[in-house]
Write a protein that holds these residues in place. Structure first.
Motif, PDB file in Angstrom:
ATOM      1  N   GLU A 199       0.812  -1.213   0.000  1.00  0.00           N
ATOM      2  CA  GLU A 199       0.000   0.000   0.000  1.00  0.00           C
ATOM      3  C   GLU A 199       0.852   1.273   0.000  1.00  0.00           C
ATOM      4  O   GLU A 199       0.306   2.376  -0.062  1.00  0.00           O
ATOM      5  CB  GLU A 199      -0.942   0.001   1.209  1.00  0.00           C
ATOM      6  N   GLU A 200       2.171   1.153   0.070  1.00  0.00           N
ATOM      7  CA  GLU A 200       3.052   2.323   0.106  1.00  0.00           C
ATOM      8  C   GLU A 200       3.479   2.699  -1.317  1.00  0.00           C
ATOM      9  O   GLU A 200       3.901   1.837  -2.100  1.00  0.00           O
ATOM     10  CB  GLU A 200       4.265   2.039   0.993  1.00  0.00           C
ATOM     11  N   ASP A 201       3.371   3.976  -1.631  1.00  0.00           N
ATOM     12  CA  ASP A 201       3.534   4.480  -2.994  1.00  0.00           C
ATOM     13  C   ASP A 201       4.976   4.865  -3.255  1.00  0.00           C
ATOM     14  O   ASP A 201       5.528   5.751  -2.585  1.00  0.00           O
ATOM     15  CB  ASP A 201       2.608   5.681  -3.189  1.00  0.00           C
ATOM     16  N   MET A 202       5.620   4.212  -4.241  1.00  0.00           N
ATOM     17  CA  MET A 202       6.990   4.545  -4.617  1.00  0.00           C
ATOM     18  C   MET A 202       6.969   5.600  -5.720  1.00  0.00           C
ATOM     19  O   MET A 202       6.432   5.380  -6.809  1.00  0.00           O
ATOM     20  CB  MET A 202       7.736   3.295  -5.097  1.00  0.00           C
ATOM     21  N   ARG A 203       7.539   6.772  -5.390  1.00  0.00           N
ATOM     22  CA  ARG A 203       7.591   7.879  -6.355  1.00  0.00           C
ATOM     23  C   ARG A 203       8.562   8.943  -5.843  1.00  0.00           C
ATOM     24  O   ARG A 203       9.199   8.760  -4.800  1.00  0.00           O
ATOM     25  CB  ARG A 203       6.205   8.483  -6.550  1.00  0.00           C
ATOM     26  N   SER A 204       8.665  10.055  -6.554  1.00  0.00           N
ATOM     27  CA  SER A 204       9.500  11.181  -6.118  1.00  0.00           C
ATOM     28  C   SER A 204       8.723  12.017  -5.097  1.00  0.00           C
ATOM     29  O   SER A 204       7.541  12.316  -5.287  1.00  0.00           O
ATOM     30  CB  SER A 204       9.890  12.047  -7.317  1.00  0.00           C
ATOM     31  N   TYR A 205       9.421  12.396  -4.005  1.00  0.00           N
ATOM     32  CA  TYR A 205       8.798  13.208  -2.959  1.00  0.00           C
ATOM     33  C   TYR A 205       9.603  14.494  -2.741  1.00  0.00           C
ATOM     34  O   TYR A 205      10.838  14.454  -2.680  1.00  0.00           O
ATOM     35  CB  TYR A 205       8.741  12.435  -1.636  1.00  0.00           C
ATOM     36  N   PRO A 206       8.934  15.621  -2.578  1.00  0.00           N
ATOM     37  CA  PRO A 206       9.638  16.869  -2.265  1.00  0.00           C
ATOM     38  C   PRO A 206      10.238  16.810  -0.863  1.00  0.00           C
ATOM     39  O   PRO A 206       9.618  16.274   0.068  1.00  0.00           O
ATOM     40  CB  PRO A 206       8.548  17.937  -2.345  1.00  0.00           C
ATOM     41  N   VAL A 207      11.444  17.369  -0.705  1.00  0.00           N
ATOM     42  CA  VAL A 207      12.065  17.463   0.621  1.00  0.00           C
ATOM     43  C   VAL A 207      12.436  18.905   0.966  1.00  0.00           C
ATOM     44  O   VAL A 207      12.881  19.178   2.085  1.00  0.00           O
ATOM     45  CB  VAL A 207      13.317  16.561   0.723  1.00  0.00           C
ATOM     46  N   ALA A 208      12.241  19.817   0.023  1.00  0.00           N
ATOM     47  CA  ALA A 208      12.472  21.242   0.298  1.00  0.00           C
ATOM     48  C   ALA A 208      11.591  22.063  -0.616  1.00  0.00           C
ATOM     49  O   ALA A 208      11.511  21.802  -1.831  1.00  0.00           O
ATOM     50  CB  ALA A 208      13.940  21.613   0.091  1.00  0.00           C
ATOM     51  N   THR A 209      10.887  23.064  -0.048  1.00  0.00           N
ATOM     52  CA  THR A 209      10.027  23.948  -0.839  1.00  0.00           C
ATOM     53  C   THR A 209      10.259  25.394  -0.428  1.00  0.00           C
ATOM     54  O   THR A 209      10.832  25.677   0.637  1.00  0.00           O
ATOM     55  CB  THR A 209       8.535  23.608  -0.616  1.00  0.00           C
ATOM     56  N   THR A 210       9.794  26.296  -1.265  1.00  0.00           N
ATOM     57  CA  THR A 210       9.860  27.721  -0.956  1.00  0.00           C
ATOM     58  C   THR A 210       8.575  28.381  -1.418  1.00  0.00           C
ATOM     59  O   THR A 210       7.956  27.946  -2.407  1.00  0.00           O
ATOM     60  CB  THR A 210      11.072  28.389  -1.634  1.00  0.00           C
ATOM     61  N   GLU A 211       8.159  29.424  -0.699  1.00  0.00           N
ATOM     62  CA  GLU A 211       6.945  30.166  -1.075  1.00  0.00           C
ATOM     63  C   GLU A 211       7.017  31.589  -0.541  1.00  0.00           C
ATOM     64  O   GLU A 211       7.696  31.866   0.459  1.00  0.00           O
ATOM     65  CB  GLU A 211       5.699  29.457  -0.530  1.00  0.00           C
ATOM     66  N   ARG A 212       6.328  32.481  -1.232  1.00  0.00           N
ATOM     67  CA  ARG A 212       6.283  33.878  -0.842  1.00  0.00           C
ATOM     68  C   ARG A 212       5.149  34.109   0.161  1.00  0.00           C
ATOM     69  O   ARG A 212       4.041  33.639  -0.026  1.00  0.00           O
ATOM     70  CB  ARG A 212       6.072  34.787  -2.055  1.00  0.00           C
ATOM     71  N   ILE A 213       5.464  34.858   1.210  1.00  0.00           N
ATOM     72  CA  ILE A 213       4.464  35.281   2.196  1.00  0.00           C
ATOM     73  C   ILE A 213       4.658  36.777   2.401  1.00  0.00           C
ATOM     74  O   ILE A 213       5.670  37.207   2.954  1.00  0.00           O
ATOM     75  CB  ILE A 213       4.626  34.546   3.538  1.00  0.00           C
ATOM     76  N   GLY A 214       3.699  37.579   1.919  1.00  0.00           N
ATOM     77  CA  GLY A 214       3.886  39.019   1.983  1.00  0.00           C
ATOM     78  C   GLY A 214       5.116  39.421   1.200  1.00  0.00           C
ATOM     79  O   GLY A 214       5.301  39.008   0.047  1.00  0.00           O
ATOM     80  N   ASP A 215       5.986  40.204   1.810  1.00  0.00           N
ATOM     81  CA  ASP A 215       7.238  40.590   1.156  1.00  0.00           C
ATOM     82  C   ASP A 215       8.363  39.617   1.469  1.00  0.00           C
ATOM     83  O   ASP A 215       9.502  39.832   1.044  1.00  0.00           O
ATOM     84  CB  ASP A 215       7.661  41.998   1.618  1.00  0.00           C
ATOM     85  N   GLY A 216       8.061  38.555   2.239  1.00  0.00           N
ATOM     86  CA  GLY A 216       9.103  37.626   2.669  1.00  0.00           C
ATOM     87  C   GLY A 216       8.980  36.264   2.025  1.00  0.00           C
ATOM     88  O   GLY A 216       8.270  36.072   1.035  1.00  0.00           O
ATOM     89  N   GLN A 217       9.680  35.308   2.606  1.00  0.00           N
ATOM     90  CA  GLN A 217       9.784  33.973   2.015  1.00  0.00           C
ATOM     91  C   GLN A 217       9.848  32.937   3.129  1.00  0.00           C
ATOM     92  O   GLN A 217      10.476  33.157   4.166  1.00  0.00           O
ATOM     93  CB  GLN A 217      11.061  33.907   1.157  1.00  0.00           C
TER      94      GLN A 217
END
Length: 364
Positions: A199-217
């Motif tokens: 039942e466990e899915d083998m695939r690529s998984y993200p380990v780091a992300t980035t996003e904008r919040i207001g004028d910051g990150q």
């Protein structure tokens, strides 16, 4: 002061020096995993030293008030493995920092509760999964230490071709941009049995992300082990850390809800932020040095004027041979009628000299 009196004082001084050194070491170091003051393999002292070198200032924050004092557009803050949740007021402080232009890096792994609360509190979409992430194709020594090579172009990943992780989890982007991901042979070990189940899915998984919040990150990392001393030299981990700590002019290492900060460091931070306390400590030091420098002369003057305290003193016992030479000679003749005059004079002189020396040693 004779040698016999000097040796015990020297031994006592040596004992206090050893005690002071041991106390100072205990007050400025920490054995806690992820601590910035732990120089063992599971500490993050190398991260602290890199940040201090890059920005020229002590980077470790002892309270979230550091976010209020920071110039947000020129500051990056790293939250390493938080183990307790931020209060509502603290979340408002951190969110204001991010919206004002600050960069917030949140790194947590298989216990992501506090980290996810922080991410939600600052308005980020990314969340940490919490289940162990394994990669059966690309790893270092074991599948629990994935080597991730799917690295997207970004200033934070400049010069980074791969990262080596240590028992990470995965990041759920929820709209955030993926910076780094595993190979297609990774899976989340839902059963925590170190096996790929049906039942466990083998695939690529993200380990780091980035996003904008207001004028910051906000940058979300699935593994705080990247910052451990023992992992810093694996793959391009050191380059990634350098990219983080040099991304802005100032770096804050936020351990306020994670690894403990040694008490001396906390006290020093309070002193540095309190000018009145600095003035009081300087004044106390001046008084202490003055007392140490002039106390011997002061004590002698007080005794000379009869003002010294007599508490605890033993009254002088008058010698049975008297204080003057005549009394000494008379006492000796009574005790030793068989001695001639020359013997009496010689012994009287020796006894009188020893009495004089003893009184001088006592300070009489």
């Amino acid at each position: 002061m004779n040698r016999e009196a000097l040796l015990p004082r020297a031994a006592l001084a040596a004992f206090f020096v050893v005690l002071l050194v041991a106390t100072a070491a205990g007050a400025t170091t920490s054995p806690t995993t992820y601590s910035a003051y732990n120089s063992d393999w599971d500490g993050t002292s190398a991260l602290r030293e890199r940040a201090e070198t890059a920005t020229g200032a002590e980077p470790v924050a002892v309270s979230t008030r550091a976010y209020d004092r920071a110039d947000a557009p020129s500051t990056l803050a790293v939250v390493v493995a938080p183990s307790s949740s931020y209060t509502t007021a603290e979340l408002a402080t951190v969110r204001s920092f991010v919206e004002g232009g600050g960069v917030l890096v949140v790194a947590a792994d298989v216990d992501p509760t506090a980290a996810n609360d922080l991410l939600a509190g600052v308005g980020a979409g990314a969340r940490l999964d919490g289940r162990p992430l394994r990669d059966e194709r690309s790893f270092f020594r074991t599948a629990a230490l994935p080597v991730v090579r799917d690295v997207r172009d970004d200033p934070l990943t400049r010069g980074v071709d791969e990262l080596t992780l240590n028992h990470p989890t995965a990041v759920e982007p929820n709209g955030a941009q993926v910076l780094v991901a595993t190979s297609g042979f990774a899976y989340l070990d839902d059963e925590r049995n170190a096996l790929l189940d049906l039942e466990e899915d083998m695939r690529s998984y993200p380990v780091a992300t980035t996003e904008r919040i207001g004028d910051g990150q906000v940058v979300t990392l699935a593994d705080p082990s990247l910052f451990l001393n023992g992992m810093a030299d694996r793959s391009d981990n050191a380059q990634f850390i350098d990219n983080l700590v040099t991304a802005r002019e100032t770096t804050i290492l936020d351990f306020t809800h994670g690894a403990t900060v040694p008490p001396f460091v906390v006290a020093l931070g309070i002193v540095q932020r309190t000018p009145l306390l600095q003035a009081l400590l300087v004044g106390a030091a001046v008084v202490a040095v003055s007392v140490w420098a002039f106390a011997p002369d002061l004590g002698a003057r007080l005794r000379g004027r009869g003002l010294g305290s007599t508490r605890g003193r033993r009254p002088h016992r008058r010698s049975t041979v008297g204080a003057d030479a005549a009394s000494l000679r008379a006492s000796l003749r009574r005790a030793h009628p068989d001695w001639d005059d020359a013997s009496v004079e010689r012994v009287a002189a020796v006894v009188a000299q020893r009495l004089t020396d003893a009184r001088r040693d006592r300070g009489d």
